[in-house]
Design a protein around this motif. Structure first.
Motif, PDB file in Angstrom:
ATOM      1  N   ALA A 126      73.172  44.835 -67.208  1.00 15.68           N
ATOM      2  CA  ALA A 126      72.652  45.382 -65.944  1.00 15.68           C
ATOM      3  C   ALA A 126      72.473  44.778 -64.895  1.00 15.68           C
ATOM      4  CB  ALA A 126      71.429  46.267 -66.160  1.00 15.68           C
ATOM      5  N   LEU A 127      71.891  43.524 -64.996  1.00 15.95           N
ATOM      6  CA  LEU A 127      71.908  42.485 -63.962  1.00 15.95           C
ATOM      7  C   LEU A 127      73.354  41.988 -63.336  1.00 15.95           C
ATOM      8  CD1 LEU A 127      69.117  40.204 -65.437  1.00 15.95           C
ATOM      9  CD2 LEU A 127      68.815  41.868 -63.577  1.00 15.95           C
ATOM     10  N   ARG A 128      74.266  41.993 -64.133  1.00 12.87           N
ATOM     11  CA  ARG A 128      75.479  41.760 -63.664  1.00 12.87           C
ATOM     12  C   ARG A 128      76.109  42.708 -62.886  1.00 12.87           C
ATOM     13  NH1 ARG A 128      75.489  38.729 -69.038  1.00 12.87           N
ATOM     14  NH2 ARG A 128      75.959  36.618 -68.463  1.00 12.87           N
ATOM     15  N   ALA A 129      76.165  44.128 -63.245  1.00 12.56           N
ATOM     16  CA  ALA A 129      76.400  45.288 -62.460  1.00 12.56           C
ATOM     17  C   ALA A 129      75.829  45.179 -61.363  1.00 12.56           C
ATOM     18  CB  ALA A 129      76.051  46.602 -63.560  1.00 12.56           C
ATOM     19  N   TYR A 130      74.487  45.298 -61.073  1.00  8.62           N
ATOM     20  CA  TYR A 130      73.924  45.071 -60.019  1.00  8.62           C
ATOM     21  C   TYR A 130      74.026  44.070 -59.114  1.00  8.62           C
ATOM     22  CZ  TYR A 130      69.885  45.779 -56.410  1.00  8.62           C
ATOM     23  OH  TYR A 130      69.206  45.953 -55.522  1.00  8.62           O
ATOM     24  N   TYR A 131      73.794  42.923 -59.236  1.00 11.16           N
ATOM     25  CA  TYR A 131      73.780  41.523 -58.414  1.00 11.16           C
ATOM     26  C   TYR A 131      75.533  41.480 -58.201  1.00 11.16           C
ATOM     27  CZ  TYR A 131      68.819  41.208 -58.515  1.00 11.16           C
ATOM     28  OH  TYR A 131      67.388  41.214 -58.428  1.00 11.16           O
ATOM     29  N   GLY A 132      76.390  41.439 -59.310  1.00 15.26           N
ATOM     30  CA  GLY A 132      77.773  41.353 -58.818  1.00 15.26           C
ATOM     31  C   GLY A 132      78.370  42.400 -58.394  1.00 15.26           C
ATOM     32  N   GLY A 133      78.190  43.669 -59.035  1.00 17.57           N
ATOM     33  CA  GLY A 133      78.820  44.905 -58.477  1.00 17.57           C
ATOM     34  C   GLY A 133      78.268  45.484 -57.308  1.00 17.57           C
ATOM     35  N   VAL A 134      76.897  45.755 -57.253  1.00 16.80           N
ATOM     36  CA  VAL A 134      76.180  46.298 -56.060  1.00 16.80           C
ATOM     37  C   VAL A 134      76.148  45.409 -55.119  1.00 16.80           C
ATOM     38  CG1 VAL A 134      74.537  47.577 -55.239  1.00 16.80           C
ATOM     39  CG2 VAL A 134      75.124  48.231 -57.542  1.00 16.80           C
ATOM     40  N   LEU A 135      75.742  44.201 -55.199  1.00 17.07           N
ATOM     41  CA  LEU A 135      75.230  43.339 -54.143  1.00 17.07           C
ATOM     42  C   LEU A 135      76.554  42.480 -53.826  1.00 17.07           C
ATOM     43  CD1 LEU A 135      71.733  42.287 -54.596  1.00 17.07           C
ATOM     44  CD2 LEU A 135      72.330  44.227 -53.352  1.00 17.07           C
ATOM     45  N   THR A 184      72.017  52.992 -52.281  1.00  9.68           N
ATOM     46  CA  THR A 184      71.676  54.622 -52.270  1.00  9.68           C
ATOM     47  C   THR A 184      72.792  55.199 -53.065  1.00  9.68           C
ATOM     48  OG1 THR A 184      70.391  54.848 -50.359  1.00  9.68           O
ATOM     49  CG2 THR A 184      71.264  56.745 -51.375  1.00  9.68           C
ATOM     50  N   ALA A 185      73.942  54.944 -52.844  1.00  8.05           N
ATOM     51  CA  ALA A 185      75.200  55.250 -53.725  1.00  8.05           C
ATOM     52  C   ALA A 185      75.016  55.002 -55.239  1.00  8.05           C
ATOM     53  CB  ALA A 185      76.340  54.728 -53.052  1.00  8.05           C
ATOM     54  N   HIS A 186      74.275  53.599 -55.479  1.00  7.78           N
ATOM     55  CA  HIS A 186      74.315  53.179 -56.809  1.00  7.78           C
ATOM     56  C   HIS A 186      72.854  53.702 -57.304  1.00  7.78           C
ATOM     57  CE1 HIS A 186      77.750  50.942 -55.426  1.00  7.78           C
ATOM     58  NE2 HIS A 186      78.096  50.761 -56.677  1.00  7.78           N
ATOM     59  N   GLY A 187      72.456  54.321 -56.830  1.00  9.18           N
ATOM     60  CA  GLY A 187      70.994  55.056 -57.568  1.00  9.18           C
ATOM     61  C   GLY A 187      69.789  54.116 -57.138  1.00  9.18           C
ATOM     62  N   ALA A 188      69.968  53.156 -56.408  1.00 10.34           N
ATOM     63  CA  ALA A 188      68.798  52.182 -56.068  1.00 10.34           C
ATOM     64  C   ALA A 188      67.826  52.748 -55.094  1.00 10.34           C
ATOM     65  CB  ALA A 188      69.311  50.862 -55.785  1.00 10.34           C
ATOM     66  N   PRO A 189      66.451  52.724 -55.246  1.00  7.61           N
ATOM     67  CA  PRO A 189      65.534  53.146 -54.250  1.00  7.61           C
ATOM     68  C   PRO A 189      65.673  52.467 -52.859  1.00  7.61           C
ATOM     69  CG  PRO A 189      64.386  51.895 -55.686  1.00  7.61           C
ATOM     70  CD  PRO A 189      65.765  52.034 -56.410  1.00  7.61           C
ATOM     71  N   LEU A 211      64.350  46.868 -45.121  1.00 12.05           N
ATOM     72  CA  LEU A 211      64.223  47.976 -46.234  1.00 12.05           C
ATOM     73  C   LEU A 211      63.663  47.236 -47.549  1.00 12.05           C
ATOM     74  CD1 LEU A 211      66.775  48.032 -48.290  1.00 12.05           C
ATOM     75  CD2 LEU A 211      67.924  48.985 -46.385  1.00 12.05           C
ATOM     76  N   TYR A 212      62.999  47.984 -48.270  1.00 11.46           N
ATOM     77  CA  TYR A 212      62.945  47.297 -49.679  1.00 11.46           C
ATOM     78  C   TYR A 212      63.466  48.261 -50.933  1.00 11.46           C
ATOM     79  CZ  TYR A 212      59.149  44.630 -47.605  1.00 11.46           C
ATOM     80  OH  TYR A 212      58.292  43.572 -46.912  1.00 11.46           O
ATOM     81  N   SER A 213      63.875  47.502 -51.862  1.00  9.35           N
ATOM     82  CA  SER A 213      64.559  48.311 -53.041  1.00  9.35           C
ATOM     83  C   SER A 213      64.121  47.525 -54.259  1.00  9.35           C
ATOM     84  CB  SER A 213      66.041  48.212 -52.579  1.00  9.35           C
ATOM     85  OG  SER A 213      66.701  48.664 -53.691  1.00  9.35           O
ATOM     86  N   GLU A 214      64.639  47.817 -55.430  1.00 10.23           N
ATOM     87  CA  GLU A 214      64.245  47.246 -56.637  1.00 10.23           C
ATOM     88  C   GLU A 214      65.767  47.146 -57.373  1.00 10.23           C
ATOM     89  OE1 GLU A 214      62.240  49.867 -58.826  1.00 10.23           O
ATOM     90  OE2 GLU A 214      60.268  49.617 -57.390  1.00 10.23           O
TER      91      GLU A 214
END
Length: 126
Positions: free
Chosen positions: A19-28, A85-90, A103-106
């Motif tokens: 999940a971290l790889r998908a978020y930090y690598g993919g989303v960010l 937002t497109a990836h479901g992050a607040p 902005l803040y997110s998680e």
């Protein structure tokens, strides 16, 4: 004495690396960097974007950081918000820091992240 920040470390629960790889690598769009073998055995993962490094370390009794957070400067905050937002992050906008939009997110394990962009002074005519 201090020259710069080398990295920021956040904690994550065991088994959260996909999940971290998908978020930090993919989303960010950060690049995963290899951990030294002795540290890789502990789990977690490290990422880089330019001079910024975020290390995610596994913590058995993990609790997400709700107040403490890295402040990540971006070049297009609106595009960042749309991508999150497109990836479901607040996304929670905050207009209380003078001279910045932010902005803040998680992340996917609940760690708080701040994304900010300096506001450029508007050009005034003579």
């Amino acid at each position: 004495m201090l020259a710069e920040i080398d990295h920021v470390q956040l904690a994550a629960p065991p088994g959260s690396e996909p999940a971290l790889r998908a978020y930090y690598g993919g989303v960010l769009g950060m690049t995963e960097i290899p951990k030294p073998p002795v540290l890789a055995a502990r789990g977690g993962c490290w990422f880089r974007a330019g001079a910024v490094q975020l290390h995610l370390g596994v913590e058995a009794d993990f609790r997400p950081a709700r107040k403490a957070h890295p402040g990540l400067r971006v070049t297009d905050l609106d595009a960042c918000a749309a991508r999150l937002t497109a990836h479901g992050a607040p996304v929670t906008w905050d207009d209380t820091l003078p001279g910045h939009r932010r902005l803040y997110s998680e992340d996917p394990v609940g760690n708080r992240l701040e994304f900010l962009e300096p506001v450029r002074p508007s050009a005034r005519g003579s």
